[in-house]
Design a protein around this motif. Structure first.
Motif, short mmCIF file in Angstrom:
data_model
loop_
_atom_site.label_atom_id
_atom_site.label_comp_id
_atom_site.label_asym_id
_atom_site.label_seq_id
_atom_site.Cartn_x
_atom_site.Cartn_y
_atom_site.Cartn_z
N ARG A 71 0.86 -1.18 0.00
CA ARG A 71 0.00 0.00 0.00
C ARG A 71 0.90 1.23 0.00
O ARG A 71 1.92 1.24 0.68
CB ARG A 71 -0.92 0.02 1.23
CG ARG A 71 -2.05 -1.00 1.16
CD ARG A 71 -2.70 -1.18 2.53
NE ARG A 71 -3.95 -1.93 2.44
CZ ARG A 71 -4.05 -3.24 2.35
NH1 ARG A 71 -2.95 -3.98 2.32
NH2 ARG A 71 -5.23 -3.84 2.29
N ASP A 72 0.52 2.24 -0.74
CA ASP A 72 1.30 3.48 -0.79
C ASP A 72 0.42 4.62 -0.32
O ASP A 72 -0.69 4.80 -0.82
CB ASP A 72 1.83 3.73 -2.20
CG ASP A 72 2.92 4.79 -2.21
OD1 ASP A 72 3.43 5.14 -1.14
OD2 ASP A 72 3.26 5.27 -3.31
N ILE A 101 -3.71 0.71 -3.23
CA ILE A 101 -3.09 -0.62 -3.19
C ILE A 101 -2.24 -0.80 -4.43
O ILE A 101 -2.71 -0.59 -5.56
CB ILE A 101 -4.17 -1.70 -3.08
CG1 ILE A 101 -4.92 -1.54 -1.74
CG2 ILE A 101 -3.54 -3.09 -3.16
CD1 ILE A 101 -6.10 -2.47 -1.58
N SER A 102 -0.99 -1.16 -4.24
CA SER A 102 -0.02 -1.23 -5.33
C SER A 102 0.22 -2.67 -5.76
O SER A 102 -0.42 -3.60 -5.29
CB SER A 102 1.28 -0.54 -4.91
OG SER A 102 2.14 -0.37 -6.00
N GLY A 173 -8.60 4.71 -9.54
CA GLY A 173 -7.15 4.64 -9.74
C GLY A 173 -6.40 5.32 -8.61
O GLY A 173 -7.00 5.69 -7.60
N PRO A 174 -5.06 5.46 -8.75
CA PRO A 174 -4.28 5.15 -9.95
C PRO A 174 -4.17 3.64 -10.21
O PRO A 174 -4.19 2.85 -9.27
CB PRO A 174 -2.91 5.74 -9.63
CG PRO A 174 -2.83 5.70 -8.14
CD PRO A 174 -4.21 5.95 -7.64
N VAL A 246 4.10 -4.24 2.96
CA VAL A 246 4.83 -2.99 2.81
C VAL A 246 3.85 -1.82 2.77
O VAL A 246 2.84 -1.88 2.07
CB VAL A 246 5.68 -3.02 1.52
CG1 VAL A 246 6.06 -1.63 1.07
CG2 VAL A 246 6.92 -3.88 1.72
N LEU A 247 4.18 -0.76 3.51
CA LEU A 247 3.36 0.46 3.50
C LEU A 247 4.25 1.66 3.21
O LEU A 247 5.10 2.03 4.03
CB LEU A 247 2.63 0.64 4.83
CG LEU A 247 1.59 -0.45 5.09
CD1 LEU A 247 2.12 -1.44 6.11
CD2 LEU A 247 0.27 0.14 5.54
N GLY A 248 4.06 2.25 2.03
CA GLY A 248 4.87 3.39 1.61
C GLY A 248 4.46 4.66 2.32
O GLY A 248 3.29 4.86 2.64
N SER A 249 5.42 5.53 2.52
CA SER A 249 5.20 6.79 3.22
C SER A 249 4.52 7.85 2.36
O SER A 249 4.02 8.84 2.88
CB SER A 249 6.54 7.36 3.70
OG SER A 249 7.35 7.72 2.57
N GLY A 250 4.52 7.66 1.05
CA GLY A 250 4.18 8.76 0.16
C GLY A 250 5.42 9.60 -0.10
O GLY A 250 6.48 9.45 0.56
#
Length: 305
Positions: A71-72, A101-102, A173-174, A246-250
């Motif tokens: 996830r981002d 969700i990536s 999206g994206p 995994v969790l992205g910070s942005g």
């Protein structure tokens, strides 16, 4: 502890990196495999440290993770303001950390070439980092969520801006704008290594990026507007996140080309093209160096698109 995965003749091997030497962790390819098998990563690292290490070439570094899900999130308000008309910030961004969700199948290593997505003429990179879960969490409190973080690594969100904007006019999206590639690595660093760097809602960790040797980003993790406990608790609200997720910070403020374009910064000259070299550096987490290459062909749909 600092871990890495090296490419080998028959795949990858996991190792502890200490004093610039690689200490192999026998039987494991990467951090994700250790998490999947329920191994104690610190115990593996201590055992590896007692064995001889060897010099290694950073060009052989692979992604240390094959996450079961990604996830981002959008946690840096400076980035959001830079991408918004007249620098506006929707009040909802202060209520919860939005995310999408990536695509875990698109993960690439820190030295791999990056293909431009088919049909894109506005290709961009976003400089981020991410948290990795040590165990599954389900509807946790922010405190429980933060305690479940095993460690962190670099997260580069490669973005086809033209495809992204087209998709999002449909209020969805994206999708294809974001799922071509995500760089993870080079180093996975356990959470305890950041002790003593506490600052703001995170840590004092400089984040930098260059394109063809020209610096485009000079940010810091401590400018984030959400702590990772809140991020994970919101993402896991009413659902379950897996061990190893995994969790992205942005994107850190100023960490992508579209920000510089929209703010009229002299930093922006054009979007990425084949032959460009993108480099990043995040303190403790290491450096990446990747070349942009031509994309795959577009196969028209029945509509002609």
């Amino acid at each position: 502890m600092r871990f890495a995965s090296l490419r080998t003749a028959d795949g990858q091997e996991l190792g502890l990196v200490a004093e610039d030497l690689f200490h192999p962790v026998p039987g494991y390819r990467d951090v994700s495999e250790a998490i999947e098998r329920g191994a104690d990563l610190h115990a593996l690292g201590e055992a590896a440290r007692r064995e001889d290490g060897r010099a290694f070439d950073e060009e052989d570094l692979a992604s240390p993770l094959r996450p079961p899900a990604m996830r981002d999130c959008m946690c840096f308000h400076e980035h959001i303001r830079n991408c918004s008309p007249e620098g506006a910030l929707d009040p909802l961004h202060s209520q919860f950390p939005a995310f999408y969700i990536s695509n875990g199948n698109a993960v690439i290593g820190p030295r791999e070439d990056v293909r431009i997505p088919p049909g894109s003429a506005r290709f961009d990179v976003e400089l981020e980092l991410c948290a990795v879960l040590a165990r599954a969490v389900s509807n946790p409190t922010p405190e429980e969520a933060r305690a479940a973080i095993l460690g962190y690594t670099t997260y580069l969100d490669w973005s086809a801006r033209d495809l992204q904007m087209q998709e999002m006019t449909l209020r969805l999206g994206p999708a294809k704008g974001k799922d071509s590639a995500t760089t993870l690595g080079p180093y996975f660093v356990t959470a305890d290594e950041f002790a003593g760097r506490e600052s703001g809602l995170s840590y004092d960790v400089p984040m930098r990026a260059w394109i063809n040797g020209r610096q485009i980003t000079a940010g810091n993790w401590n400018t984030i507007n959400w702590n990772m406990g809140d991020v994970i608790a919101y993402a896991a609200r009413g659902t379950t996140l897996s061990a190893g997720e995994v969790l992205g910070s942005g994107t850190v403020g100023g960490g992508c080309l579209i920000e510089h374009e929209l703010t009229g910064s002299e930093t922006f000259t054009r979007y990425l093209r084949p032959g460009d070299v993108v480099e990043t550096s995040i303190d403790l987490l290491g450096s990446t160096r990747q070349r942009i290459v031509e994309g795959l062909p577009v196969h028209p749909l029945s509509s002609g698109y």
